[in-house]
Enzyme design. Structure first.
Site, PDB file in Angstrom:
ATOM      1  N   GLU A   1      12.870   1.779   4.748  1.00  0.00           N
ATOM      2  CA  GLU A   1      12.050   3.310   4.554  1.00  0.00           C
ATOM      3  C   GLU A   1      11.808   3.673   6.447  1.00  0.00           C
ATOM      4  O   GLU A   1      11.439   5.060   6.611  1.00  0.00           O
ATOM      5  CB  GLU A   1      10.912   2.990   4.163  1.00  0.00           C
ATOM      6  CG  GLU A   1      11.048   2.396   2.701  1.00  0.00           C
ATOM      7  CD  GLU A   1      11.974   3.645   1.471  1.00  0.00           C
ATOM      8  OE1 GLU A   1      11.382   5.269   2.640  1.00  0.00           O
ATOM      9  OE2 GLU A   1      11.703   4.279   0.289  1.00  0.00           O
TER      10      GLU A   1
ATOM     11  N   LYS B   1       5.082   1.300   1.282  1.00  0.00           N
ATOM     12  CA  LYS B   1       4.503   1.057   0.800  1.00  0.00           C
ATOM     13  C   LYS B   1       4.567   0.913  -0.619  1.00  0.00           C
ATOM     14  O   LYS B   1       5.134   0.746  -1.223  1.00  0.00           O
ATOM     15  CB  LYS B   1       3.426   2.954   0.249  1.00  0.00           C
ATOM     16  CG  LYS B   1       2.423   2.853  -1.003  1.00  0.00           C
ATOM     17  CD  LYS B   1       1.703   4.117  -1.035  1.00  0.00           C
ATOM     18  CE  LYS B   1       0.944   4.112  -2.342  1.00  0.00           C
ATOM     19  NZ  LYS B   1       0.359   4.780  -2.524  1.00  0.00           N
TER      20      LYS B   1
ATOM     21  N   ARG C   1       3.804   3.046 -11.374  1.00  0.00           N
ATOM     22  CA  ARG C   1       4.289   3.334 -10.127  1.00  0.00           C
ATOM     23  C   ARG C   1       5.886   2.457  -9.438  1.00  0.00           C
ATOM     24  O   ARG C   1       5.959   3.214  -8.194  1.00  0.00           O
ATOM     25  CB  ARG C   1       3.346   4.277  -8.461  1.00  0.00           C
ATOM     26  CG  ARG C   1       2.116   4.283  -9.507  1.00  0.00           C
ATOM     27  CD  ARG C   1       1.276   5.023  -7.825  1.00  0.00           C
ATOM     28  NE  ARG C   1      -0.058   5.377  -8.667  1.00  0.00           N
ATOM     29  CZ  ARG C   1      -0.523   6.539  -9.097  1.00  0.00           C
ATOM     30  NH1 ARG C   1       0.798   6.845 -10.097  1.00  0.00           N
ATOM     31  NH2 ARG C   1      -2.055   6.327  -9.227  1.00  0.00           N
TER      32      ARG C   1
ATOM     33  N   CYS D   1       2.525  10.414  -9.279  1.00  0.00           N
ATOM     34  CA  CYS D   1       1.924  11.102  -7.625  1.00  0.00           C
ATOM     35  C   CYS D   1       2.916  12.318  -7.564  1.00  0.00           C
ATOM     36  O   CYS D   1       3.984  12.682  -6.233  1.00  0.00           O
ATOM     37  CB  CYS D   1       2.967   9.303  -6.423  1.00  0.00           C
ATOM     38  SG  CYS D   1       1.540   8.134  -6.817  1.00  0.00           S
TER      39      CYS D   1
ATOM     40  N   LYS E   1       1.341  -0.469   3.614  1.00  0.00           N
ATOM     41  CA  LYS E   1       0.200  -0.882   3.073  1.00  0.00           C
ATOM     42  C   LYS E   1       0.756  -1.612   1.977  1.00  0.00           C
ATOM     43  O   LYS E   1       2.249  -0.919   1.183  1.00  0.00           O
ATOM     44  CB  LYS E   1      -0.150   1.002   2.588  1.00  0.00           C
ATOM     45  CG  LYS E   1      -0.753   0.792   1.489  1.00  0.00           C
ATOM     46  CD  LYS E   1      -1.265   2.187   1.019  1.00  0.00           C
ATOM     47  CE  LYS E   1      -2.104   2.370  -0.096  1.00  0.00           C
ATOM     48  NZ  LYS E   1      -2.188   3.730  -0.135  1.00  0.00           N
TER      49      LYS E   1
HETATM   50  C1  PBG Z   1      -1.439   7.480  -3.849  1.00  0.00           C
HETATM   51  C2  PBG Z   1      -2.855   6.444  -3.011  1.00  0.00           C
HETATM   52  C3  PBG Z   1      -3.376   5.131  -3.631  1.00  0.00           C
HETATM   53  C4  PBG Z   1      -4.179   4.295  -2.458  1.00  0.00           C
HETATM   54  C5  PBG Z   1      -4.396   5.633  -1.702  1.00  0.00           C
HETATM   55  N1  PBG Z   1      -3.040   6.819  -1.469  1.00  0.00           N
HETATM   56  C6  PBG Z   1      -2.746   4.575  -4.761  1.00  0.00           C
HETATM   57  C7  PBG Z   1      -1.913   4.220  -5.722  1.00  0.00           C
HETATM   58  O1  PBG Z   1      -0.695   4.681  -5.219  1.00  0.00           O
HETATM   59  O2  PBG Z   1      -2.235   4.383  -6.461  1.00  0.00           O
HETATM   60  C8  PBG Z   1      -4.253   3.023  -2.579  1.00  0.00           C
HETATM   61  C9  PBG Z   1      -5.522   2.739  -1.265  1.00  0.00           C
HETATM   62  C10 PBG Z   1      -6.694   1.927  -1.794  1.00  0.00           C
HETATM   63  O3  PBG Z   1      -6.320   1.313  -2.710  1.00  0.00           O
HETATM   64  O4  PBG Z   1      -7.275   1.898  -1.449  1.00  0.00           O
HETATM   65  N2  PBG Z   1      -2.002   8.713  -2.902  1.00  0.00           N
END
Ligand code: PBG
Length: 324
Positions: free
Chosen positions: A232, A194, A216, A129, A247
């Site tokens: 966060e 996240k 990640r 990322c 998320k």
């Molecule tokens: C990364 C990002 C991810 C998702 C949204 N933005 C994947 C990750 O972090 O690997 C996942 C969304 C989903 O699983 O529906 N920019």
């Protein structure tokens, strides 16, 4: 007479149940994520997400026009670039795929809310990322590139930018860059909490962003942590976030509930790809009643405190409810 309290009194028929129902889902608050790639006439199925496609700009624009007419009017854009490099440079190319898609959808649907996912993982050849230094993602180099990308997205017509990278200090850096470029009215909806989640599995097929090495966990949150989510969240708010995202959604309803109770900004929950695909797969097998489970999953997310829900089910949900 025993018992005096009979909660069943209020459950006798659907009208009465509807009268006392505490949680309602509005299609106004659903956000539909979409994947756009180059080409024309493309509608490429994503095998791990039945019912979800990669689109080209033309087909996406037509698709979203239909979805808009069902009442889902907010969309989250992910791009699959034709070219990836170590810097993720396609992300901030003014002719990049998401930028073109934003322009096209904005022209067709000027009232829609267009949210640009702001991250480099779809654009880097290593799939991480951000910008690498050795084998780690360099935080401060990355946030400069994200800030630059945010400005390009805003210029292309993004209503909102949504950083999903989990770098430190990115919200502040993005806010400064937007303001300096005259986009002080563009809100930031940050993925504040996240988690490093296995539930993103199918998304990696959809967005073609699987990391070439490692994972990640050095930037996304540890699923075991709850206090850290609030840390966060408060950092993002101090830095200028206008809205927050938690998320994934269903496995993290405790976090969602904590966040909703502690902040005074709109909170979104992202029902991610794995949550979608598990329900779809079990539904296709006939192991669950799919429609009922979708409704229940969205209700649980709303009940836990989500103001908005980012969900791949948005068009389906809107379709059933417009037919009723
Ligand atoms: C990364 C990002 C991810 C998702 C949204 N933005 C994947 C990750 O972090 O690997 C996942 C969304 C989903 O699983 O529906 N920019």
């Amino acid at each position: 007479m025993f018992p005096i309290e009979r909660p069943r009194r209020l459950r006798q028929n659907e009208t009465l149940r509807a009268l006392v129902r505490e949680t309602h889902i509005s299609v106004d608050q659903l956000i539909y994520p979409v994947f756009v790639r180059s080409g024309e006439g493309v509608k490429e199925p994503i095998s791990s997400m039945p019912g979800i496609f990669q689109w080209s700009v033309d087909t996406l624009t037509d698709h979203l026009t239909k979805v808009f007419s069902l009442g889902v009017r907010s969309f989250l854009f992910f791009g699959i670039p034709s070219h990836k490099d170590s810097q993720g440079s396609h992300a901030y190319n003014p002719d990049g795929i998401v930028q073109i898609a934003l322009q096209s959808v904005k022209d067709r649907l000027p009232q829609a809310v267009l949210i640009a996912d702001l991250c480099l993982c779809e654009y880097t050849d290593h799939g991480h990322c951000g910008i690498l230094r050795g084998n780690t993602v360099d935080n401060d180099l990355t946030i400069d590139v994200l800030a630059r990308t945010a400005v390009v997205q805003a210029r292309a017509g993004a209503t909102i930018v949504a950083p999903s990278d989990m770098m430190d200090g990115r919200v502040k850096r993005i806010r400064q860059a937007l303001d300096q470029s005259g986009f002080d009215e563009v809100p930031i909806m940050s993925y504040a909490a996240k988690y490093a989640s296995g539930f993103y599995g199918p998304f990696r097929d959809a967005a073609e962003n699987t990391p070439a090495f490692g994972d990640r966990r050095a930037y996304q949150m540890d699923p075991a942590n709850r206090n850290e989510a609030m840390k966060e969240v408060f950092l993002d708010l101090e830095e200028g976030s206008d809205m927050l995202i938690v998320k994934p959604a269903m496995p993290y309803l405790d976090i969602l509930s904590d966040v909703k109770k502690s902040v005074r900004v709109p909170v979104a929950a992202y029902q991610v790809s794995g949550e979608y695909s598990m329900i779809k797969a079990a539904g296709l097998q006939g192991w669950i009643e799919e429609e009922r489970v979708i409704e229940e999953s969205l209700t649980s997310i709303k009940r836990a405190g989500a103001d908005m829900i980012i969900t791949y089910f948005a068009p389906e949900y809107a379709r059933w409810h417009s037919e009723q």
